[in-house]
Design a protein around this motif. Structure first.
Motif, short mmCIF file in Angstrom:
data_model
loop_
_atom_site.label_atom_id
_atom_site.label_comp_id
_atom_site.label_asym_id
_atom_site.label_seq_id
_atom_site.Cartn_x
_atom_site.Cartn_y
_atom_site.Cartn_z
N SER A 1 75.02 -33.14 45.70
CA SER A 1 74.78 -34.07 45.15
C SER A 1 75.36 -34.70 43.87
O SER A 1 75.77 -34.90 43.68
CB SER A 1 73.32 -33.52 45.37
OG SER A 1 72.35 -33.45 44.15
N GLU A 2 75.58 -32.85 43.09
CA GLU A 2 76.69 -33.05 42.43
C GLU A 2 77.99 -33.37 42.21
O GLU A 2 77.81 -34.55 41.40
CB GLU A 2 76.65 -31.80 41.43
CG GLU A 2 75.72 -30.72 41.45
CD GLU A 2 75.52 -29.76 40.20
OE1 GLU A 2 77.18 -29.02 40.67
OE2 GLU A 2 75.92 -28.52 40.04
N LYS A 3 78.56 -33.24 42.93
CA LYS A 3 79.92 -34.47 43.57
C LYS A 3 79.69 -35.76 43.66
O LYS A 3 80.80 -36.24 43.72
CB LYS A 3 80.75 -33.80 45.28
CG LYS A 3 80.65 -32.23 44.72
CD LYS A 3 82.28 -32.10 43.62
CE LYS A 3 82.64 -30.61 43.33
NZ LYS A 3 83.69 -30.47 42.70
N LYS B 1 74.48 -28.02 50.30
CA LYS B 1 73.52 -29.62 49.14
C LYS B 1 73.90 -29.74 47.75
O LYS B 1 73.83 -31.24 47.41
CB LYS B 1 72.10 -29.52 49.93
CG LYS B 1 72.67 -29.69 51.41
CD LYS B 1 70.87 -29.47 51.80
CE LYS B 1 70.70 -29.91 53.33
NZ LYS B 1 69.03 -30.06 53.35
N ASP B 2 73.13 -28.70 46.94
CA ASP B 2 72.79 -28.91 45.71
C ASP B 2 74.65 -29.13 45.05
O ASP B 2 74.75 -30.19 44.03
CB ASP B 2 72.56 -27.67 44.38
CG ASP B 2 71.90 -27.20 44.89
OD1 ASP B 2 70.64 -28.55 45.34
OD2 ASP B 2 71.29 -26.09 45.22
N VAL B 3 75.67 -28.62 45.53
CA VAL B 3 76.82 -28.99 44.81
C VAL B 3 77.53 -30.13 45.48
O VAL B 3 78.02 -31.54 44.91
CB VAL B 3 77.70 -27.64 45.48
CG1 VAL B 3 79.36 -28.42 45.09
CG2 VAL B 3 77.89 -26.48 45.45
N ASN C 1 71.03 -24.45 51.38
CA ASN C 1 71.60 -25.77 49.78
C ASN C 1 72.28 -25.63 48.70
O ASN C 1 71.84 -26.49 48.63
CB ASN C 1 69.90 -24.40 49.33
CG ASN C 1 68.67 -24.63 50.65
OD1 ASN C 1 68.39 -25.60 51.54
ND2 ASN C 1 67.74 -24.04 51.22
N LYS C 2 72.18 -24.54 49.03
CA LYS C 2 73.87 -24.40 47.94
C LYS C 2 74.88 -25.55 48.18
O LYS C 2 75.47 -26.11 46.82
CB LYS C 2 74.49 -23.01 47.84
CG LYS C 2 75.51 -23.03 46.68
CD LYS C 2 75.63 -21.53 46.43
CE LYS C 2 76.91 -21.53 45.04
NZ LYS C 2 77.19 -19.76 45.16
N LYS D 1 76.91 -37.59 42.66
CA LYS D 1 77.35 -37.79 41.45
C LYS D 1 77.93 -38.08 40.63
O LYS D 1 78.00 -39.54 40.29
CB LYS D 1 76.14 -36.43 40.61
CG LYS D 1 74.55 -37.02 40.70
CD LYS D 1 73.57 -35.70 40.10
CE LYS D 1 72.73 -36.05 40.14
NZ LYS D 1 71.40 -34.87 40.26
N THR E 1 78.92 -28.04 55.59
CA THR E 1 77.22 -27.99 55.59
C THR E 1 77.52 -28.50 57.41
O THR E 1 76.30 -28.19 57.47
CB THR E 1 76.22 -29.67 55.12
OG1 THR E 1 77.59 -29.44 53.69
CG2 THR E 1 75.46 -30.10 55.12
N GLN F 1 72.98 -20.50 51.86
CA GLN F 1 74.04 -21.76 51.39
C GLN F 1 74.03 -22.99 51.95
O GLN F 1 74.72 -23.84 51.38
CB GLN F 1 75.23 -20.79 52.92
CG GLN F 1 75.74 -19.39 51.82
CD GLN F 1 76.54 -18.69 52.71
OE1 GLN F 1 77.41 -19.22 54.13
NE2 GLN F 1 76.65 -17.71 52.73
#
Length: 291
Positions: free
Chosen positions: A207-209, A203-205, A200-201, A211, A129, A198
């Protein structure tokens, strides 16, 4: 002659009487010795009878003590069996708790390894990132430079508008350059949009990791608390087993002491019974002798 003969007979009679008197005295002395011996035997018999009576009472007391100790021994054996059963149950529970703690430790280790792997993945995603953000910043800088260059070109076009006729060829070249730069700017915008998508994607991944990592951290904390509780329970079970083992050892030593005391009392009873039998035999022989 008659008087002389009578005197002679009288002397013989006196001598015989003296012999009889000495025999009687000897018999009286022997009889007195027999009476004294019988009296001594009688005193001995009375003494032995008293001793037999005291020994019989003492034997009865010892028999009562032996019976009491026998009942106590049976009670201790029953308690010993109960303690043994309780100790076996405690050992079985200790094994189960040990197995449970081992399983929890293995599960906790696996979760920690998975958490470590997720942490490494998070670090890699963070690094990627950062790289993408640096690329985005670089592209933004290039776009700003292109915009600045475009502004400068526009200004130049404005300045040379008055010289349009004389600089038509230069204007045509400038238009071509402007078109090329517009295309390059459009390509840079598309690349920037792709990079932003990419990012943002990622960042979402990320965030999921994060969590998922937080979830595993909570599960690890819960398992650690459960492991601490199990360890506390295991320590209490070990202490209880040690106390029961100490109680078992104390009962065993007490049983050994009681068995030693019973053995000594049995030996004393056997010895007293032999003495009593010997006294009865002596008493019977003394009665036979007296009779």
């Amino acid at each position: 002659n008659i008087i002389r003969r009578q005197r002679q007979e009288l002397k013989l009679l006196i001598a015989e009487l003296q012999d009889r008197d000495r025999e009687l005295n000897d018999m009286v002395a022997v009889h007195e010795r027999h009476i004294q011996a019988w009296e001594d035997d009688r005193q001995k018999i009375l003494t032995l009878a008293e001793r037999c009576s005291s020994l019989a009472s003492e034997l009865n007391e010892r028999n009562a003590v032996i019976k009491s100790l026998t009942r106590k021994l049976r009670l201790l054996e029953s308690q010993h069996n109960d303690s043994k059963i309780t100790l076996e149950n405690t050992q079985q529970k200790f094994k189960e708790l040990t197995q449970k703690v081992t399983d929890s430790s293995v599960h906790c280790q696996a979760l920690e390894e998975k958490n470590q792997s997720l942490h490494c993945s998070v670090l890699e995603l963070s690094a990627k990132t950062g790289q993408l953000q640096a690329r985005e910043q670089e592209l933004l800088t290039m776009l700003q430079l292109k915009d600045k260059a475009l502004i400068e070109t526009t200004d130049q076009i404005t300045e040379v508008t008055s010289k349009f006729k004389t600089l038509e060829s230069a204007l045509h070249t400038a238009k071509l350059e402007e078109l090329s730069r517009s295309r390059e700017r459009q390509d840079l915008k598309l690349t920037l949009n792709d990079v932003v998508f990419q990012v943002n994607k990622m960042k979402d991944v990320l965030s999921e990791k994060m969590k998922e990592s937080s979830k595993y951290q909570e599960e690890i904390s819960h398992l650690k608390q459960e492991n601490v509780c199990l360890r506390s329970e295991l320590i209490l079970a070990v202490e209880e087993a040690q106390r029961k083992d100490q109680l078992y050892q104390f009962t065993k030593s007490k049983q050994v002491r009681i068995e030693k005391e019973l053995s000594s009392l049995r030996q004393v009873c056997v010895k007293q019974q032999r003495d009593l039998h010997f006294l009865h035999v002596n008493l019977d022989s003394s009665q036979d002798t007296r009779q």
